[in-house]
Design a protein around this motif. Structure first.
Motif, short mmCIF file in Angstrom:
data_model
loop_
_atom_site.label_atom_id
_atom_site.label_comp_id
_atom_site.label_asym_id
_atom_site.label_seq_id
_atom_site.Cartn_x
_atom_site.Cartn_y
_atom_site.Cartn_z
N CYS A 154 45.19 -1.57 46.08
CA CYS A 154 45.56 -0.77 44.92
C CYS A 154 44.71 0.49 44.86
O CYS A 154 43.49 0.44 45.13
CB CYS A 154 45.37 -1.58 43.64
N ASP A 155 45.31 1.61 44.48
CA ASP A 155 44.53 2.84 44.35
C ASP A 155 43.68 2.79 43.09
O ASP A 155 43.81 1.87 42.26
CB ASP A 155 45.44 4.07 44.38
N ASP A 156 42.80 3.76 42.93
CA ASP A 156 41.85 3.74 41.82
C ASP A 156 42.55 3.77 40.47
O ASP A 156 42.11 3.13 39.50
CB ASP A 156 40.89 4.92 41.93
N GLY A 157 43.66 4.49 40.38
CA GLY A 157 44.38 4.56 39.12
C GLY A 157 44.96 3.23 38.73
O GLY A 157 44.90 2.82 37.55
N ALA A 158 45.52 2.51 39.69
CA ALA A 158 46.07 1.19 39.42
C ALA A 158 44.98 0.21 39.02
O ALA A 158 45.14 -0.59 38.09
CB ALA A 158 46.83 0.68 40.64
N CYS A 159 43.84 0.27 39.72
CA CYS A 159 42.72 -0.62 39.39
C CYS A 159 42.24 -0.40 37.96
O CYS A 159 41.98 -1.35 37.22
CB CYS A 159 41.57 -0.42 40.37
N VAL A 194 43.21 -5.98 45.86
CA VAL A 194 41.90 -5.42 46.20
C VAL A 194 41.93 -3.91 45.98
O VAL A 194 42.99 -3.29 45.98
CB VAL A 194 41.50 -5.74 47.65
N ASP A 195 40.73 -3.33 45.79
CA ASP A 195 40.66 -1.88 45.67
C ASP A 195 40.58 -1.24 47.05
O ASP A 195 40.60 -1.95 48.08
CB ASP A 195 39.50 -1.47 44.77
N VAL A 196 40.47 0.07 47.10
CA VAL A 196 40.49 0.77 48.39
C VAL A 196 39.25 0.46 49.23
O VAL A 196 39.23 0.73 50.43
CB VAL A 196 40.61 2.30 48.17
N ARG A 197 38.22 -0.11 48.61
CA ARG A 197 37.01 -0.50 49.35
C ARG A 197 37.07 -1.96 49.80
O ARG A 197 36.11 -2.46 50.37
CB ARG A 197 35.77 -0.24 48.48
N GLY A 198 38.16 -2.63 49.48
CA GLY A 198 38.34 -4.01 49.91
C GLY A 198 37.81 -5.05 48.97
O GLY A 198 37.84 -6.24 49.28
#
Length: 357
Positions: free
Chosen positions: A281-286, A317-321
């Motif tokens: 998920c991208d930061d906005g979705a998170c 998961v976020d873009v950093r896993g």
């Protein structure tokens, strides 16, 4: 009384020769029986050890087979020996036990999960001690819980336990692997599973990961969200359960005092079925998931891993896993790939089917 789930790993239950340590079981049961008699705990045991017990019965503990039919045959005869050891030990204290054998195939079905929960609850009402194990006689990788850590967490959330005590072959969670880093220190308590803590456990970002500290951290994550403390400690430590119940420092305690707790259905989503895949998920979705309690839309998803179908659990998961949640997919991998990043596409995980960590 505190309702306490006590999880015992195979490495703790067996001696150096791989045989069931009956003296350990006797000491453990005596401690549990004393606490129960004094009105301090209502115990529930989640135990490993059926295969080890079976290999001992078959005389193959020194040369462990690696084919599934033989291991399952060992589990079949070993479970008899294992439950007999617990039954005999508890009988010395005039306590009866009830055996419950479960696989993920059982808990993946919502109705079967509820029936299992009702059975365990009724055993407690009748004054028996539930002794629970994964059904290794029929379990294969696709329907296994892992090292019973997940099973213990599932039992605890299903029965609204007050505490989980994991008896292991390690003292607790360290800042690094103590076998390779002499500066590693034991953590007395953990209130948030940070990236550093996950890294010290060997990484828990993989939806397919299992075993060792990974499954213990995964279990702790759900228990912390549910507001249930988990104590991880060395299983042979004297008075480990008594001290854990009393709130003393024993190994590492995982607990988030600010957790609001989980609805029973979301506990089932978190633990009932094996995760089939994950989405990034991208930061906005998170941010939307964490702060506004929204559903997950395909527009906020950047990557898809694994093969899953409608209704399967997937990790978010976020873009950093880093794991941020778990939910039930509204449609499968192929359909999600078609609408990935699209505006106006139907929600992929509805907020009612979503657990955010």
């Amino acid at each position: 009384m505190k309702r306490v789930v006590i999880k015992i790993g195979s490495s703790t239950l067996c001696d150096e020769e791989g045989r069931i340590d009956h003296a350990f079981i006797d000491r453990l049961v005596r401690e549990i029986a004393d606490l129960r008699r004094d009105g301090q705990i209502e115990p529930i045991i989640v135990t490993s050890g059926s295969i080890a017990a079976g290999l001992e019965v078959l005389g193959q503990e020194a040369d462990r087979p690696d084919d599934m039919p033989t291991l399952q045959a060992a589990a079949a005869c070993g479970q008899v020996a294992l439950i007999d050891a617990y039954a005999s030990a508890f009988a010395e204290h005039d306590i009866r036990i009830g055996q419950v054998l479960i696989t993920r195939a059982t808990t993946a079905d919502r109705d079967a999960y509820l029936h299992a929960r009702e059975t365990m609850g009724r055993l407690l009402e009748m004054g028996l001690v539930p002794v629970i194990n994964e059904n290794d006689t029929i379990a294969v990788d696709e329907i296994r819980f892992g090292d019973n850590d997940t099973l213990a967490a599932m039992v605890a959330t299903a029965l609204s336990a007050d505490l989980v005590v994991v008896l292991s072959d390690i003292e607790g969670l360290y800042t690094a692997d103590p076998h390779v880093d002499e500066d590693a220190t034991l953590l007395d308590s953990v209130s948030e599973l940070s990236a550093d803590i996950e890294a010290s456990a060997g990484g828990v970002g993989s939806w397919s990961g299992s075993g060792g500290m990974v499954t213990k951290i995964a279990a702790a994550r759900v228990l912390m969200a549910a507001g249930i403390p988990m104590v991880l400690c060395e299983g042979h430590r004297k008075d480990a359960i008594r001290d854990a119940v009393a709130g003393k420092n024993v190994g590492t305690t995982f607990f988030d005092e600010e957790a609001a707790g989980l609805h029973a259905r979301k506990s089932w989503i978190a633990l009932g079925s094996q995760v089939k895949g994950r989405v990034v998920c991208d930061d906005g979705a998170c941010k939307a998931l964490r702060e506004t309690g929204s559903s997950l839309l395909p527009v906020g998803i950047t990557q898809v891993e694994g093969e899953f179908s409608e209704g399967d659990p997937v990790d978010l998961v976020d873009v950093r896993g880093r794991l941020i949640g778990r939910g039930l997919a509204r449609y499968g991998t192929a359909r999600l790939q078609e609408v990935l990043g699209s505006q106006g596409a139907p929600e992929f995980v509805h907020r009612d089917d979503l657990l955010v960590f």
